[in-house]
Design a protein around this motif. Sequence first.
Motif, short mmCIF file in Angstrom:
data_model
loop_
_atom_site.label_atom_id
_atom_site.label_comp_id
_atom_site.label_asym_id
_atom_site.label_seq_id
_atom_site.Cartn_x
_atom_site.Cartn_y
_atom_site.Cartn_z
N ALA A 35 0.96 -1.13 0.34
CA ALA A 35 0.20 -0.15 -0.05
C ALA A 35 0.86 1.00 -0.30
O ALA A 35 1.89 1.59 0.34
N PHE A 36 -0.05 2.08 -0.95
CA PHE A 36 1.09 3.44 -0.90
C PHE A 36 -0.10 4.50 0.05
O PHE A 36 -0.80 4.25 -0.17
N GLU A 37 0.86 5.81 0.37
CA GLU A 37 0.52 6.79 1.51
C GLU A 37 1.45 8.32 0.52
O GLU A 37 2.61 7.82 0.37
N PHE A 38 0.71 8.83 -0.04
CA PHE A 38 2.04 10.65 -1.06
C PHE A 38 2.18 11.12 0.20
O PHE A 38 0.50 12.20 0.06
N ILE A 39 2.93 11.79 0.90
CA ILE A 39 3.07 13.06 1.59
C ILE A 39 3.11 13.84 0.93
O ILE A 39 4.36 14.05 0.20
N PHE A 40 2.80 14.87 0.91
CA PHE A 40 3.21 16.32 0.00
C PHE A 40 3.27 17.98 1.29
O PHE A 40 2.18 17.65 1.39
N VAL A 41 4.76 17.62 1.53
CA VAL A 41 4.18 18.62 2.36
C VAL A 41 4.94 20.32 2.02
O VAL A 41 6.01 20.58 1.58
N ASP A 42 3.69 21.18 1.77
CA ASP A 42 4.22 22.47 1.43
C ASP A 42 4.32 23.25 1.94
O ASP A 42 3.77 23.34 3.29
N ASP A 43 5.73 23.70 1.76
CA ASP A 43 7.02 24.18 2.66
C ASP A 43 6.31 26.03 2.61
O ASP A 43 7.64 27.34 2.22
N GLY A 44 5.58 27.03 2.45
CA GLY A 44 5.18 27.94 2.67
C GLY A 44 5.81 28.13 1.33
O GLY A 44 5.95 29.26 0.98
N SER A 45 4.88 27.59 -0.04
CA SER A 45 5.42 27.99 -1.46
C SER A 45 4.40 29.68 -1.61
O SER A 45 3.45 29.85 -1.60
N GLY A 46 5.21 29.87 -2.99
CA GLY A 46 4.89 31.17 -3.26
C GLY A 46 3.92 31.32 -4.21
O GLY A 46 3.36 32.46 -4.69
N ASP A 47 3.69 30.02 -4.46
CA ASP A 47 3.51 29.92 -6.08
C ASP A 47 1.81 29.53 -6.49
O ASP A 47 0.98 29.16 -4.48
N ARG A 48 1.33 28.33 -6.59
CA ARG A 48 -0.04 27.41 -6.69
C ARG A 48 0.29 26.26 -6.61
O ARG A 48 -0.77 25.43 -6.84
N SER A 49 1.30 25.89 -6.12
CA SER A 49 1.55 24.40 -5.07
C SER A 49 0.07 24.10 -4.18
O SER A 49 0.01 22.79 -5.18
N PHE A 50 0.29 24.94 -3.78
CA PHE A 50 -0.81 24.13 -2.68
C PHE A 50 -2.18 24.09 -3.39
O PHE A 50 -2.78 23.24 -3.11
N GLN A 51 -2.30 24.44 -4.22
CA GLN A 51 -3.92 24.62 -5.13
C GLN A 51 -3.91 23.09 -5.78
O GLN A 51 -4.30 22.88 -6.30
N VAL A 52 -2.73 23.13 -6.67
CA VAL A 52 -2.19 21.90 -7.38
C VAL A 52 -2.63 20.87 -6.62
O VAL A 52 -3.24 19.82 -7.01
N LEU A 53 -1.76 20.90 -5.65
CA LEU A 53 -1.99 19.63 -4.33
C LEU A 53 -3.54 19.58 -4.07
O LEU A 53 -3.84 18.66 -3.64
N GLN A 54 -4.67 20.20 -4.03
CA GLN A 54 -5.91 19.77 -3.04
C GLN A 54 -6.36 19.74 -5.01
O GLN A 54 -6.84 19.06 -4.26
N GLU A 55 -6.21 20.11 -5.85
CA GLU A 55 -6.93 19.15 -6.90
C GLU A 55 -5.73 18.30 -7.31
O GLU A 55 -7.32 16.86 -7.02
N ILE A 56 -5.04 17.27 -6.63
CA ILE A 56 -4.49 16.03 -6.61
C ILE A 56 -4.86 15.57 -5.84
O ILE A 56 -5.40 13.99 -5.96
N SER A 57 -5.16 15.83 -4.37
CA SER A 57 -6.14 15.28 -3.40
C SER A 57 -7.40 14.57 -3.93
O SER A 57 -8.05 13.98 -3.15
N ARG A 58 -8.42 15.36 -4.04
CA ARG A 58 -9.72 15.41 -4.71
C ARG A 58 -9.36 14.33 -5.12
O ARG A 58 -10.81 13.11 -5.24
N LYS A 59 -8.39 13.79 -5.93
CA LYS A 59 -8.67 13.02 -7.26
C LYS A 59 -8.02 11.67 -6.71
O LYS A 59 -8.25 9.94 -7.77
N ASP A 60 -6.96 11.45 -6.11
CA ASP A 60 -6.32 10.14 -5.48
C ASP A 60 -6.51 10.39 -3.31
O ASP A 60 -6.04 10.94 -3.39
N THR A 61 -7.66 8.88 -3.53
CA THR A 61 -7.19 8.81 -1.35
C THR A 61 -5.82 8.92 -0.86
O THR A 61 -5.60 9.15 0.23
N ARG A 62 -5.39 8.72 -1.59
CA ARG A 62 -3.42 8.25 -0.57
C ARG A 62 -2.95 9.27 -0.96
O ARG A 62 -1.92 8.91 -0.10
#
Length: 333
Positions: A35-62
């Motif tokens: 089994a896998f889990e993917f943990i993305f840690v947004d370290d205070g990015s000033g671009d759209r990294s967090f928004q992109v990660l939100q979109e990815i998380s909606r599609k993948d429960t891992r």
Amino acid sequence: MQKISVVVPVYYNEGSLALLHQRLSDCATVQGEFAFEFIFVDDGSGDRSFQVLQEISRKDTRVKVIKLVRNFGSTNAQLAGIGYATGDAVVIISADLQDPPELIHEMVPLWKKGTRMVFAARNERDDPLSTRLPAGVFNVLFRNFALKKYPRGGFDCFLIDRQVVNVVIQCAEKNTHLPGLLVWTGFEYELIYYHRQERQHGKSRWNLTRKLKYFADAFTAFSYLPLRLCSALGVFLAFVGLVYSLVVLLAKFFGNIPVEGWTALMVVVLITAGMQLLMLGIVGEYLWRNFDQSRHRPLYLVDQVIQQPSPEAIPAPAPLGEVSSGVAPSTRN
């Protein structure tokens, strides 16, 4: 079924995240027995990294997204991901795709055989000279004067067993050098080699200031050589001063001292004063790190944790106050 947690520190990486997630998903498909889990840690990015990660998380429960309050540095972002990881093994990999995610296929079999740590060392790299030269100098110095077992080419991508993860969490060191800490633990490790690829997405934020801090953190954490050099330099200057004093006294006794000007005096004063300030600065680096550790401030503060499908699936942060923030993060789906 055993689980593998893949931790990815993210800092201004919006351009590579979708492709990175796709390649990690392909790796998980190949390694179907885990089994896998993917943990993305947004370290205070000033671009759209967090928004992109939100979109990815909606599609993948891992996918689990941890948003830090501000930028705490790559090492602390990695420690945040490790603190939230629930896997039997944890893989750390960069978000810029210079370290290929497919290295997982080489690391996992070695872990299955009982190896607690697997390091991915670079045998070649397509980085510019301004990056390769300082990295090469650091790796040589660190291996020779800090940790003899440190891999020659250095490493940033690695797999560690849950036993090692628990040791890292227990250490809870501030201003540490995570690769050095892993080697310091003394667990046996295996090396795999790869070609570090040229950066294709975004611009590196690894500037000179961060490189100098990385260098200082590594050596102050695992070597007393700078302090020994200060002592040796002090002894040398004292010896030279004693010899020169004897020469001056003899010259004075025999009446051979000419009329002196300011040049020689100023050269001696400036050199010795510069050496003293340098030695005080080195001692100050060690003292500051001890003081910073003694304040027991958290290594990072978590703003949000996002994971599908429910908040109940999210584990609590690591129990040590120094590693977890001690602040209850908001959880959103």
